[in-house]
Design a protein around this motif. Sequence first.
Motif, PDB file in Angstrom:
ATOM      1  N   UNK A 190      46.224  11.512  53.473  1.00  0.00           N
ATOM      2  CA  UNK A 190      45.050  10.371  52.617  1.00  0.00           C
ATOM      3  C   UNK A 190      44.389  10.087  53.906  1.00  0.00           C
ATOM      4  N   UNK A 191      42.652  10.212  52.525  1.00  0.00           N
ATOM      5  CA  UNK A 191      42.064   9.408  54.507  1.00  0.00           C
ATOM      6  C   UNK A 191      40.884   8.355  53.514  1.00  0.00           C
ATOM      7  N   UNK A 192      41.113   6.701  54.668  1.00  0.00           N
ATOM      8  CA  UNK A 192      40.504   6.169  54.220  1.00  0.00           C
ATOM      9  C   UNK A 192      38.947   5.887  55.301  1.00  0.00           C
ATOM     10  N   UNK A 193      37.883   6.710  54.404  1.00  0.00           N
ATOM     11  CA  UNK A 193      36.623   6.604  55.118  1.00  0.00           C
ATOM     12  C   UNK A 193      36.278   5.060  54.761  1.00  0.00           C
ATOM     13  N   UNK A 194      35.810   4.207  56.006  1.00  0.00           N
ATOM     14  CA  UNK A 194      34.670   2.759  56.107  1.00  0.00           C
ATOM     15  C   UNK A 194      33.637   3.911  55.579  1.00  0.00           C
ATOM     16  N   UNK A 195      31.938   3.184  55.509  1.00  0.00           N
ATOM     17  CA  UNK A 195      30.782   3.555  54.852  1.00  0.00           C
ATOM     18  C   UNK A 195      30.427   4.427  55.364  1.00  0.00           C
ATOM     19  N   UNK A 196      29.846   5.258  54.308  1.00  0.00           N
ATOM     20  CA  UNK A 196      29.645   6.488  55.069  1.00  0.00           C
ATOM     21  C   UNK A 196      28.234   6.674  54.421  1.00  0.00           C
ATOM     22  N   UNK A 204      43.442   1.393  59.711  1.00  0.00           N
ATOM     23  CA  UNK A 204      44.416   1.500  59.382  1.00  0.00           C
ATOM     24  C   UNK A 204      45.375   0.359  60.031  1.00  0.00           C
ATOM     25  N   UNK A 205      45.108   0.196  60.938  1.00  0.00           N
ATOM     26  CA  UNK A 205      46.404  -0.771  62.042  1.00  0.00           C
ATOM     27  C   UNK A 205      45.577  -2.153  61.503  1.00  0.00           C
ATOM     28  N   UNK A 206      44.587  -2.804  61.351  1.00  0.00           N
ATOM     29  CA  UNK A 206      43.970  -3.307  61.478  1.00  0.00           C
ATOM     30  C   UNK A 206      44.042  -4.081  59.946  1.00  0.00           C
ATOM     31  N   UNK A 207      44.616  -2.766  58.576  1.00  0.00           N
ATOM     32  CA  UNK A 207      44.910  -3.159  57.574  1.00  0.00           C
ATOM     33  C   UNK A 207      47.083  -3.449  57.558  1.00  0.00           C
ATOM     34  N   UNK A 208      47.247  -3.033  57.996  1.00  0.00           N
ATOM     35  CA  UNK A 208      48.435  -3.291  58.326  1.00  0.00           C
ATOM     36  C   UNK A 208      49.235  -4.916  58.478  1.00  0.00           C
ATOM     37  N   UNK A 209      48.477  -4.824  59.943  1.00  0.00           N
ATOM     38  CA  UNK A 209      47.975  -6.042  60.783  1.00  0.00           C
ATOM     39  C   UNK A 209      47.570  -7.298  60.112  1.00  0.00           C
ATOM     40  N   UNK A 210      47.071  -7.048  58.839  1.00  0.00           N
ATOM     41  CA  UNK A 210      45.780  -8.439  57.953  1.00  0.00           C
ATOM     42  C   UNK A 210      47.015  -8.366  56.747  1.00  0.00           C
ATOM     43  N   UNK A 211      48.403  -7.865  56.257  1.00  0.00           N
ATOM     44  CA  UNK A 211      49.696  -7.751  55.573  1.00  0.00           C
ATOM     45  C   UNK A 211      49.857  -8.651  56.149  1.00  0.00           C
ATOM     46  N   UNK A 212      50.401  -9.274  57.212  1.00  0.00           N
ATOM     47  CA  UNK A 212      50.834 -10.090  57.871  1.00  0.00           C
ATOM     48  C   UNK A 212      50.950 -11.345  58.207  1.00  0.00           C
ATOM     49  N   UNK A 256      37.886   2.980  52.525  1.00  0.00           N
ATOM     50  CA  UNK A 256      38.849   1.796  52.733  1.00  0.00           C
ATOM     51  C   UNK A 256      38.930   0.825  51.923  1.00  0.00           C
ATOM     52  N   UNK A 257      38.147   1.105  50.417  1.00  0.00           N
ATOM     53  CA  UNK A 257      37.790   0.395  49.877  1.00  0.00           C
ATOM     54  C   UNK A 257      39.514   0.822  49.041  1.00  0.00           C
ATOM     55  N   UNK A 258      40.469   1.326  49.713  1.00  0.00           N
ATOM     56  CA  UNK A 258      41.677   0.827  49.348  1.00  0.00           C
ATOM     57  C   UNK A 258      42.785   0.976  49.748  1.00  0.00           C
ATOM     58  N   UNK A 259      42.181   0.115  51.203  1.00  0.00           N
ATOM     59  CA  UNK A 259      42.885  -0.595  52.033  1.00  0.00           C
ATOM     60  C   UNK A 259      42.731  -1.950  51.997  1.00  0.00           C
ATOM     61  N   UNK A 267      48.669  14.909  59.407  1.00  0.00           N
ATOM     62  CA  UNK A 267      48.491  13.234  59.483  1.00  0.00           C
ATOM     63  C   UNK A 267      49.201  12.773  58.034  1.00  0.00           C
ATOM     64  N   UNK A 268      50.005  11.469  57.802  1.00  0.00           N
ATOM     65  CA  UNK A 268      49.996  11.744  56.303  1.00  0.00           C
ATOM     66  C   UNK A 268      48.255  10.804  56.019  1.00  0.00           C
ATOM     67  N   UNK A 269      48.258   9.941  57.381  1.00  0.00           N
ATOM     68  CA  UNK A 269      47.472   8.889  56.575  1.00  0.00           C
ATOM     69  C   UNK A 269      46.401   8.392  57.824  1.00  0.00           C
TER      70      UNK A 269
END
Length: 323
Positions: free
Chosen positions: A241-247, A293-301, A198-201, A283-285
């Motif tokens: 590509x995987x975007x984990x939150x804090x594990x 991942x959806x929150x990141x895309x919405x946040x960009x708007x 998620x640090x890549x988002x 899945x690609x992502x």
Amino acid sequence: MSKVSQSASNANGSSTTNSSDIYNIVLLLVDIVVLIVKFWLAIVESIVGLFQTKPQESVNGKFVLITGTGHGMGKQMALQYAALGATVICWDVNEQTNNQTVKDIKQKGGKAFGYVCNVTKREELMELAQKVRKEHGFIHVVVNNAGIMPCHPLLEHTENEIRLMYDINVVSHFWMIQSFLPDMVERNEGSIVALSSCAGLFGLINLVPYCGTKFAVRGYMSALTEELRQKNPQNNVKLTTIYPYMIDTGLCKNPRYRFPSLFQLISPDVAAASIIQAQREGLEEAAIPRSYLTLEKVGRLVPRKAMRLVNDFIDTGVDTDKY
């Protein structure tokens, strides 16, 4: 040539040019119509896909190679892939913890082989990859999981710390891909999974170099996906590509969250199951949790200033590990 003949010749040339222009315009219009139809069909297909259960590819009897299997998510993925019938190739720089992972898999009736590997050493990695291919044949799934996460302000990072972080978190991925992708391309099958974060988002304080490595993973995987698609429109090599939150693996030493019930640490076994599901579904992502991942895309708007107000309100991140 008489003026009459020259005039007739010019007229014929102009007529041919006009016909060619009209033909090209018609072709362009047809291409645009086809694009619009395909575009909306893809949109509808994606929306329908949201409400359908994706089939999961079987890994039974296949070879899965994972880096960083000595602990945390890497170990959990190794255990869970083995439980699904895969033969797991375990790579880690720590021989003792890696051997324990192999032992745990075998005690549960699974198949696994352990190898010591420092992924920052290109020649060592390439030689080991060749040895693994010779001993086990085609590797169906490669998971680039090994990583480190120092947590402190950028100006407190040492040169060696930053270089090592990039060598493990990003550069080693290229050596892994160069080692195993050619066989996948030749057979037109296989999967490569890369652990971003998620640090890549989102950009996060105390994780500036780490964020850089994880954004880099996102970028190269996106570019490689397009490269394979352009080279072979029928490409069946899957990149995920995987975007984990804090594990809760120990890497994140001082997590901070204002709302613990909403942003608590994720257990390694839950994260591993989510990664394996994403790989098997092709899945690609995929984020963990998926909604990020959806929150990141919405946040960009959303205007950046407004988004920062939200971030400050949520107040979630990582405190420095220096104190």
